[in-house]
Design a protein around this motif. Sequence first.
Motif, PDB file in Angstrom:
ATOM      1  N   LEU A 215      -5.037   2.527   3.114  1.00  0.00           N
ATOM      2  CA  LEU A 215      -5.893   1.585   2.413  1.00  0.00           C
ATOM      3  C   LEU A 215      -6.708   2.322   1.355  1.00  0.00           C
ATOM      4  O   LEU A 215      -7.167   3.447   1.583  1.00  0.00           O
ATOM      5  CB  LEU A 215      -6.843   0.904   3.391  1.00  0.00           C
TER       6      LEU A 215
ATOM      7  N   HIS B  93       0.570   0.627  10.224  1.00  0.00           N
ATOM      8  CA  HIS B  93      -0.869   0.662  10.490  1.00  0.00           C
ATOM      9  C   HIS B  93      -1.547   1.538   9.441  1.00  0.00           C
ATOM     10  O   HIS B  93      -0.962   2.531   8.965  1.00  0.00           O
ATOM     11  CB  HIS B  93      -1.158   1.250  11.869  1.00  0.00           C
ATOM     12  N   ASP B  94      -2.778   1.182   9.114  1.00  0.00           N
ATOM     13  CA  ASP B  94      -3.566   2.074   8.274  1.00  0.00           C
ATOM     14  C   ASP B  94      -3.753   3.411   9.001  1.00  0.00           C
ATOM     15  O   ASP B  94      -3.776   3.475  10.238  1.00  0.00           O
ATOM     16  CB  ASP B  94      -4.921   1.452   7.963  1.00  0.00           C
TER      17      ASP B  94
ATOM     18  N   ASP C 214     -12.393  -8.050   4.556  1.00  0.00           N
ATOM     19  CA  ASP C 214     -11.547  -7.666   5.681  1.00  0.00           C
ATOM     20  C   ASP C 214     -10.428  -6.748   5.193  1.00  0.00           C
ATOM     21  O   ASP C 214      -9.877  -6.939   4.101  1.00  0.00           O
ATOM     22  CB  ASP C 214     -10.939  -8.905   6.340  1.00  0.00           C
ATOM     23  N   THR C 215     -10.095  -5.758   6.010  1.00  0.00           N
ATOM     24  CA  THR C 215      -9.036  -4.817   5.637  1.00  0.00           C
ATOM     25  C   THR C 215      -7.770  -5.113   6.427  1.00  0.00           C
ATOM     26  O   THR C 215      -7.818  -5.684   7.520  1.00  0.00           O
ATOM     27  CB  THR C 215      -9.471  -3.368   5.913  1.00  0.00           C
ATOM     28  N   GLN C 216      -6.653  -4.721   5.854  1.00  0.00           N
ATOM     29  CA  GLN C 216      -5.362  -4.908   6.507  1.00  0.00           C
ATOM     30  C   GLN C 216      -5.017  -3.643   7.288  1.00  0.00           C
ATOM     31  O   GLN C 216      -4.253  -2.796   6.825  1.00  0.00           O
ATOM     32  CB  GLN C 216      -4.270  -5.238   5.476  1.00  0.00           C
ATOM     33  N   ASP C 217      -5.617  -3.539   8.474  1.00  0.00           N
ATOM     34  CA  ASP C 217      -5.334  -2.375   9.313  1.00  0.00           C
ATOM     35  C   ASP C 217      -3.880  -2.361   9.753  1.00  0.00           C
ATOM     36  O   ASP C 217      -3.323  -1.297  10.030  1.00  0.00           O
ATOM     37  CB  ASP C 217      -6.235  -2.390  10.549  1.00  0.00           C
ATOM     38  N   THR C 218      -3.268  -3.541   9.857  1.00  0.00           N
ATOM     39  CA  THR C 218      -1.856  -3.657  10.206  1.00  0.00           C
ATOM     40  C   THR C 218      -1.181  -4.602   9.216  1.00  0.00           C
ATOM     41  O   THR C 218      -1.702  -5.671   8.923  1.00  0.00           O
ATOM     42  CB  THR C 218      -1.678  -4.191  11.633  1.00  0.00           C
ATOM     43  N   VAL C 219      -0.038  -4.179   8.716  1.00  0.00           N
ATOM     44  CA  VAL C 219       0.772  -5.001   7.821  1.00  0.00           C
ATOM     45  C   VAL C 219       2.121  -5.222   8.486  1.00  0.00           C
ATOM     46  O   VAL C 219       2.771  -4.264   8.929  1.00  0.00           O
ATOM     47  CB  VAL C 219       0.972  -4.319   6.454  1.00  0.00           C
TER      48      VAL C 219
ATOM     49  N   TYR D 297       0.839  -1.201   0.000  1.00  0.00           N
ATOM     50  CA  TYR D 297       0.000   0.000   0.000  1.00  0.00           C
ATOM     51  C   TYR D 297       0.877   1.255   0.000  1.00  0.00           C
ATOM     52  O   TYR D 297       2.033   1.220   0.454  1.00  0.00           O
ATOM     53  CB  TYR D 297      -0.901   0.027   1.237  1.00  0.00           C
TER      54      TYR D 297
ATOM     55  N   GLU E 292     -11.410  -0.696  -0.582  1.00  0.00           N
ATOM     56  CA  GLU E 292     -11.251  -1.679   0.493  1.00  0.00           C
ATOM     57  C   GLU E 292     -11.894  -1.196   1.791  1.00  0.00           C
ATOM     58  O   GLU E 292     -12.480  -1.983   2.538  1.00  0.00           O
ATOM     59  CB  GLU E 292      -9.769  -1.985   0.716  1.00  0.00           C
TER      60      GLU E 292
END
Length: 259
Positions: free
Chosen positions: A50, A83-84, A60-65, A20, A54
């Motif tokens: 994000l 973090h997003d 589901d979203t990737q709030d944390t990668v 992202y 999305e």
Amino acid sequence: MSTPLTIPAALQAAVSDHPYPLLFATISGAHLYGFPSADSDWDLRGVHLLPVREVLGLQDTQDTVEVMYDPARHAVDLDLVTHDAAKFFRLLLKRNGYVLEQLHSPLVVHTTPEHAELRHLAARVVTRHHAHHYLGFSANQWQMFQKESPRRVKPLLYTFRTLLTGLHLMRTGKTEANLTHLNAEVRLGYLDDLMDQKRGGAEKEPFTGDVAFYEREYRRLSRDLEDARDASGLPVEVDVATVDALSDLLVRLRLKEGA
């Protein structure tokens, strides 16, 4: 004494490979705190954005990668966590000193104009209640130091680093995570000795010293932080205008990515 920091190219590569767009990515951990050992890993922290599709959709979203680089394959021991923006902004409003340190880290691998805007806004989220974060963090590190066998220098340094960061924040409203810089103000010789041990040794460098002495210092500085909190001119709560400004920045970031 600390030496100039050389940032591995792998950190920039990790930023470029992120799935992202990033608002910023900075170095945290022992390298930020000023006492990395030769075998310390690299802690890269930041904020990603994000896409609107999305955020608004049902998936589901990737709030944390989180991405970890294996040193055997990448020639660097790297832990990247982002973090997003929405999650990060909420953490800022929850009196989280750790995200303040990430945001204000001078060890910048990636930045944007909005990173600078967020830094400016974040100065307005600091309250006297941030002292609770640092009192709790230092207490956890002190307990870890006491329970370990053998004891290590690292959690002891983290104990004092967090207390001094909290004291500096309560007294000035500014975030400073580098223990060398903090100790230039308070001039505690034993901290210079501990940092020299850590820099010249290993990440798990064993501790040899007078535990009772360090416990007295831990208790004294904890009381100093409580006193600084009580005497601080910092606000008790974040004002509504600051929350609105953070919300406006988040909306603009979302719309920019959705354009």
